[in-house]
Design a protein around this motif. Sequence first.
Motif, PDB file in Angstrom:
ATOM      1  N   GLN A 192      13.737  -2.305   5.464  1.00  0.00           N
ATOM      2  CA  GLN A 192      14.022  -2.433   4.038  1.00  0.00           C
ATOM      3  C   GLN A 192      12.790  -2.934   3.296  1.00  0.00           C
ATOM      4  O   GLN A 192      12.455  -2.437   2.221  1.00  0.00           O
ATOM      5  N   LYS A 235      10.323  -0.056   3.038  1.00  0.00           N
ATOM      6  CA  LYS A 235      10.734   0.901   2.000  1.00  0.00           C
ATOM      7  C   LYS A 235      10.438   0.348   0.608  1.00  0.00           C
ATOM      8  O   LYS A 235       9.974   1.062  -0.281  1.00  0.00           O
ATOM      9  N   ALA A 236      10.696  -0.941   0.418  1.00  0.00           N
ATOM     10  CA  ALA A 236      10.440  -1.567  -0.882  1.00  0.00           C
ATOM     11  C   ALA A 236       8.938  -1.578  -1.176  1.00  0.00           C
ATOM     12  O   ALA A 236       8.516  -1.334  -2.310  1.00  0.00           O
ATOM     13  N   ARG A 237       8.129  -1.839  -0.139  1.00  0.00           N
ATOM     14  CA  ARG A 237       6.679  -1.843  -0.314  1.00  0.00           C
ATOM     15  C   ARG A 237       6.177  -0.448  -0.691  1.00  0.00           C
ATOM     16  O   ARG A 237       5.366  -0.287  -1.605  1.00  0.00           O
ATOM     17  N   GLU A 238       6.679   0.582  -0.017  1.00  0.00           N
ATOM     18  CA  GLU A 238       6.298   1.959  -0.327  1.00  0.00           C
ATOM     19  C   GLU A 238       6.693   2.334  -1.750  1.00  0.00           C
ATOM     20  O   GLU A 238       5.929   2.982  -2.469  1.00  0.00           O
ATOM     21  N   LYS A 239       7.880   1.914  -2.159  1.00  0.00           N
ATOM     22  CA  LYS A 239       8.361   2.202  -3.513  1.00  0.00           C
ATOM     23  C   LYS A 239       7.463   1.531  -4.547  1.00  0.00           C
ATOM     24  O   LYS A 239       7.104   2.128  -5.572  1.00  0.00           O
ATOM     25  N   ALA A 240       7.075   0.281  -4.278  1.00  0.00           N
ATOM     26  CA  ALA A 240       6.205  -0.448  -5.203  1.00  0.00           C
ATOM     27  C   ALA A 240       4.826   0.204  -5.289  1.00  0.00           C
ATOM     28  O   ALA A 240       4.254   0.309  -6.381  1.00  0.00           O
ATOM     29  N   LYS A 247       4.141   3.381  -4.807  1.00  0.00           N
ATOM     30  CA  LYS A 247       4.310   4.629  -5.548  1.00  0.00           C
ATOM     31  C   LYS A 247       4.393   4.352  -7.052  1.00  0.00           C
ATOM     32  O   LYS A 247       3.776   5.041  -7.860  1.00  0.00           O
ATOM     33  N   LYS A 248       5.142   3.315  -7.407  1.00  0.00           N
ATOM     34  CA  LYS A 248       5.292   2.945  -8.814  1.00  0.00           C
ATOM     35  C   LYS A 248       3.941   2.528  -9.409  1.00  0.00           C
ATOM     36  O   LYS A 248       3.603   2.914 -10.535  1.00  0.00           O
TER      37      LYS A 248
END
Length: 79
Positions: A15, A18-23, A25-26
């Motif tokens: 989790q 995934k949160a790190r990857e999302k950040a 990308k953002k």
Amino acid sequence: MTNFCHDVADAGGNQREKAREKAQKKQKEADKKKDSGAKGANKGMTLEERRERDAQIMRQKQEKKKSGAEEGAVGGAAK
């Protein structure tokens, strides 16, 4: 029981990943939206200042290429 705890720990790690990857990308999308004056070496420079700097760099490259070509021609004639 230890297997259950181990599985939960892995899920938490995933989790976070995934949160790190999302950040990331953002952040990448936000960086794309910045104007060129706010990026890297251009930071704080006006459009005219950037154009003058880039033109000076291009003149230096052309001079270097021209002098390299002249040295090649002179060296070839001397042989």
